[in-house]
Design an enzyme around this catalytic site. Structure first.
Site, PDB file in Angstrom:
ATOM      1  N   ASN A  17       0.863  -1.175   0.000  1.00  0.00           N
ATOM      2  CA  ASN A  17       0.000   0.000   0.000  1.00  0.00           C
ATOM      3  C   ASN A  17       0.903   1.231   0.000  1.00  0.00           C
ATOM      4  O   ASN A  17       1.422   1.630   1.038  1.00  0.00           O
ATOM      5  CB  ASN A  17      -0.917  -0.014   1.225  1.00  0.00           C
ATOM      6  CG  ASN A  17      -1.869   1.177   1.267  1.00  0.00           C
ATOM      7  OD1 ASN A  17      -1.785   2.089   0.460  1.00  0.00           O
ATOM      8  ND2 ASN A  17      -2.765   1.164   2.232  1.00  0.00           N
ATOM      9  N   LYS A  24       3.137   0.892   3.234  1.00  0.00           N
ATOM     10  CA  LYS A  24       2.708  -0.135   4.175  1.00  0.00           C
ATOM     11  C   LYS A  24       2.772  -1.488   3.460  1.00  0.00           C
ATOM     12  O   LYS A  24       2.534  -1.565   2.261  1.00  0.00           O
ATOM     13  CB  LYS A  24       1.287   0.134   4.650  1.00  0.00           C
ATOM     14  CG  LYS A  24       1.110   1.442   5.407  1.00  0.00           C
ATOM     15  CD  LYS A  24      -0.347   1.649   5.805  1.00  0.00           C
ATOM     16  CE  LYS A  24      -0.543   2.975   6.504  1.00  0.00           C
ATOM     17  NZ  LYS A  24      -1.969   3.210   6.864  1.00  0.00           N
ATOM     18  N   ARG A 100      -2.758  -1.925  -3.377  1.00  0.00           N
ATOM     19  CA  ARG A 100      -3.890  -1.006  -3.249  1.00  0.00           C
ATOM     20  C   ARG A 100      -3.698   0.126  -4.246  1.00  0.00           C
ATOM     21  O   ARG A 100      -2.662   0.793  -4.259  1.00  0.00           O
ATOM     22  CB  ARG A 100      -3.964  -0.418  -1.839  1.00  0.00           C
ATOM     23  CG  ARG A 100      -5.035   0.662  -1.695  1.00  0.00           C
ATOM     24  CD  ARG A 100      -5.084   1.190  -0.273  1.00  0.00           C
ATOM     25  NE  ARG A 100      -6.044   2.273  -0.132  1.00  0.00           N
ATOM     26  CZ  ARG A 100      -5.717   3.547   0.134  1.00  0.00           C
ATOM     27  NH1 ARG A 100      -4.435   3.877   0.279  1.00  0.00           N
ATOM     28  NH2 ARG A 100      -6.648   4.463   0.261  1.00  0.00           N
ATOM     29  N   HIS A 188     -12.238   4.410  -0.055  1.00  0.00           N
ATOM     30  CA  HIS A 188     -12.243   3.494   1.089  1.00  0.00           C
ATOM     31  C   HIS A 188     -13.009   2.207   0.769  1.00  0.00           C
ATOM     32  O   HIS A 188     -13.482   1.510   1.672  1.00  0.00           O
ATOM     33  CB  HIS A 188     -12.850   4.146   2.350  1.00  0.00           C
ATOM     34  CG  HIS A 188     -12.051   5.295   2.881  1.00  0.00           C
ATOM     35  ND1 HIS A 188     -12.625   6.500   3.216  1.00  0.00           N
ATOM     36  CD2 HIS A 188     -10.729   5.420   3.127  1.00  0.00           C
ATOM     37  CE1 HIS A 188     -11.690   7.324   3.651  1.00  0.00           C
ATOM     38  NE2 HIS A 188     -10.519   6.687   3.603  1.00  0.00           N
ATOM     39  N   GLY A 217     -11.186   8.212  10.184  1.00  0.00           N
ATOM     40  CA  GLY A 217      -9.755   8.256  10.459  1.00  0.00           C
ATOM     41  C   GLY A 217      -9.210   9.568   9.938  1.00  0.00           C
ATOM     42  O   GLY A 217      -9.941  10.543   9.755  1.00  0.00           O
ATOM     43  N   ARG A 248      -8.043  17.453   5.430  1.00  0.00           N
ATOM     44  CA  ARG A 248      -8.859  17.682   4.231  1.00  0.00           C
ATOM     45  C   ARG A 248     -10.186  18.312   4.614  1.00  0.00           C
ATOM     46  O   ARG A 248     -10.761  17.982   5.651  1.00  0.00           O
ATOM     47  CB  ARG A 248      -9.090  16.368   3.478  1.00  0.00           C
ATOM     48  CG  ARG A 248      -7.892  15.919   2.672  1.00  0.00           C
ATOM     49  CD  ARG A 248      -8.160  14.581   2.008  1.00  0.00           C
ATOM     50  NE  ARG A 248      -7.500  13.493   2.714  1.00  0.00           N
ATOM     51  CZ  ARG A 248      -7.736  12.201   2.482  1.00  0.00           C
ATOM     52  NH1 ARG A 248      -8.629  11.843   1.580  1.00  0.00           N
ATOM     53  NH2 ARG A 248      -7.088  11.274   3.150  1.00  0.00           N
ATOM     54  N   ARG A 293      -6.697  12.382  18.518  1.00  0.00           N
ATOM     55  CA  ARG A 293      -6.230  12.109  19.876  1.00  0.00           C
ATOM     56  C   ARG A 293      -5.702  13.373  20.545  1.00  0.00           C
ATOM     57  O   ARG A 293      -5.969  13.635  21.734  1.00  0.00           O
ATOM     58  CB  ARG A 293      -5.150  11.022  19.855  1.00  0.00           C
ATOM     59  CG  ARG A 293      -5.666   9.655  19.441  1.00  0.00           C
ATOM     60  CD  ARG A 293      -4.540   8.702  19.132  1.00  0.00           C
ATOM     61  NE  ARG A 293      -3.769   9.154  17.963  1.00  0.00           N
ATOM     62  CZ  ARG A 293      -2.835   8.434  17.362  1.00  0.00           C
ATOM     63  NH1 ARG A 293      -2.508   7.243  17.841  1.00  0.00           N
ATOM     64  NH2 ARG A 293      -2.192   8.898  16.308  1.00  0.00           N
ATOM     65  N   GLU A 387      -7.935  -3.737   5.412  1.00  0.00           N
ATOM     66  CA  GLU A 387      -7.812  -3.584   3.959  1.00  0.00           C
ATOM     67  C   GLU A 387      -6.757  -4.516   3.386  1.00  0.00           C
ATOM     68  O   GLU A 387      -6.916  -5.042   2.273  1.00  0.00           O
ATOM     69  CB  GLU A 387      -7.475  -2.127   3.625  1.00  0.00           C
ATOM     70  CG  GLU A 387      -8.588  -1.155   3.965  1.00  0.00           C
ATOM     71  CD  GLU A 387      -8.100   0.271   4.078  1.00  0.00           C
ATOM     72  OE1 GLU A 387      -8.613   1.128   3.343  1.00  0.00           O
ATOM     73  OE2 GLU A 387      -7.213   0.532   4.916  1.00  0.00           O
TER      74      GLU A 387
END
Length: 409
Positions: A17, A24, A100, A188, A217, A248, A293, A387
């Site tokens: 990804n 990733k 991906r 997504h 997220g 965004r 967070r 995913e």
């Protein structure tokens, strides 16, 4: 198409990804799709770091490079990953690589075997996803250089949404724009597809109901799913639409952009940077943070207002999608915020009490899958998305089918 199998090693699938400054990856046993390792390189081109974890979350490798030694592009980063796999997972053999790819355009409804023609066509979609697609293709090219004839499979984030009707797939623009590809593609999709398949397999009592999945997220969207198929989604032509995200903007009146161009003399790059990098939670909090967070831990009024804006727009979109389906039976929270933020889930659900949601406060505080009470008219669930596993499944299925066809021929 065939790969010579080494019986002394575990046949495996590699999932890649590629993001704008990260790669990733995950490795799955091809026989049962159990995860062997997962990791990523962040900060490509700057202060990069490399981390690999086993399925039980034990750290197997952790490196942070000084700037002069950090990988400067995706090819260099992928080489580091592959060198690590070669030395530390020498007992595995990569049979196929799944990628991906954010945008499949109007053509790609399902995973596809990558060849030169496919890459050329995907490169034509750069204008549709300028901050994502080039990096996805860079990862594909780098992997093809390394793996040679090993099958490479592209899995698209837009594919799951191709079941949308014309009404939910278009804008109120002249139809010629729709024909040339200006559509509500949605994103997504691999996450939504995984959640949909998880519910079907493990929570069948809720499968097929009028469902809204909230993938919350740093990038965030919601999707309406009915009878196991996507009906509508909040993201549209680009990953900018819908609810506010980390940096965004989410939905913005196009008149604002015309104002910036006509009266403030902003150019396309300036507007792009504003919408993608300086807005959302980051912009609403006065630049404090794009990380939920950090905002939850802050006492600043700007942080509280950013959170309230986010929560209200999640609630609005849940009900908007329910209107499309003319009903709502299930709400599912997933993604980094959806899975982990007790506060955000609680706030969203409390704001939906008037339509029949009854929150189980104790369940929401723990790791429970069902967050609503037994008497709730609308069931609320928490499901961790995966995913990478979805990509591994597609890659396994398509590469196996291709190998079978090759043998039969």
């Amino acid at each position: 198409m065939s790969t010579q199998l080494d019986t002394n090693r575990i046949p495996a699938i590699l999932v890649i990804n590629s993001g704008s400054s990260s790669i990733k990856f995950a490795v799955f046993d091809d026989s049962d799709l159990s995860e062997l390792v997962k990791g990523q390189i962040d900060g490509i081109g700057s202060h990069a770091s490399f981390k690999v974890k086993s399925p039980d979350q034990r750290i197997q490798e952790a490196i942070t490079w000084p700037l002069e030694l950090a990988p400067q592009d995706h090819s260099a980063a992928l080489k580091i990953i592959l060198d690590w796999l070669h030395h530390d997972l020498s007992h595995i053999q990569i049979l196929a690589v799944g990628h991906r790819v954010v945008h499949g355009g109007p053509k790609y409804f399902e995973p596809v075997l990558i060849n030169d023609a496919v890459i050329h066509e995907l490169e034509s979609f750069y204008a549709l996803a300028p901050l994502h697609e080039p990096h996805n293709i860079a990862g594909i090219k780098a992997a093809r250089e390394v793996f040679g004839d090993v099958p490479q499979i592209a899995c698209f984030d837009t594919a799951f949404h191709r079941s949308q009707s014309f009404i939910n797939d278009t804008y109120a623009l002249p139809r010629a724009f729709y024909e040339e590809g200006v559509r509500r593609y949605g994103f997504h999709g691999l996450s939504y597809e995984y959640i949909n398949s998880y519910v079907q397999q493990y929570l069948p009592a809720y499968f097929g109901k009028k469902t809204v999945v909230a993938h919350l997220g740093n990038g965030a969207s919601l999707c309406a799913i009915e009878h196991g198929h996507a009906v509508a989604t909040t993201m549209g032509f680009s990953p900018l639409d819908g609810i506010p995200m980390g940096s965004r903007s989410g939905q913005v009146d196009p008149g604002v952009l015309l104002y910036l161009m006509q009266y403030k003399q902003w150019d396309a790059q300036g507007i792009s940077d504003l919408l993608y990098k300086e807005s959302g939670l980051k912009g609403l909090s006065g630049g404090l943070s794009n990380d939920m967070r950090t905002l939850e831990a802050s006492s600043a009024i700007e942080a509280k207002e950013a959170i309230s804006y986010f929560v209200q727009h999640v609630q609005q979109e849940i009900l908007s999608l329910a209107a499309v389906m003319q009903g709502l039976g299930v709400v599912i929270f997933t993604g980094g915020i959806g899975e982990n933020s007790i506060f955000i889930r609680g706030q969203v659900m409390q704001g939906l009490q008037w339509v029949g949601v009854e929150v189980d406060e104790r369940a929401n505080l723990g790791d429970a899958a069902i967050l609503s009470t037994t008497s709730s008219k609308i069931i609320c669930l928490r499901i961790a998305t995966n995913e990478e596993l979805m990509i591994a499944k597609h890659t396994h299925n398509l590469s196996t089918a291709l190998l079978t066809c090759s043998v039969d021929a």
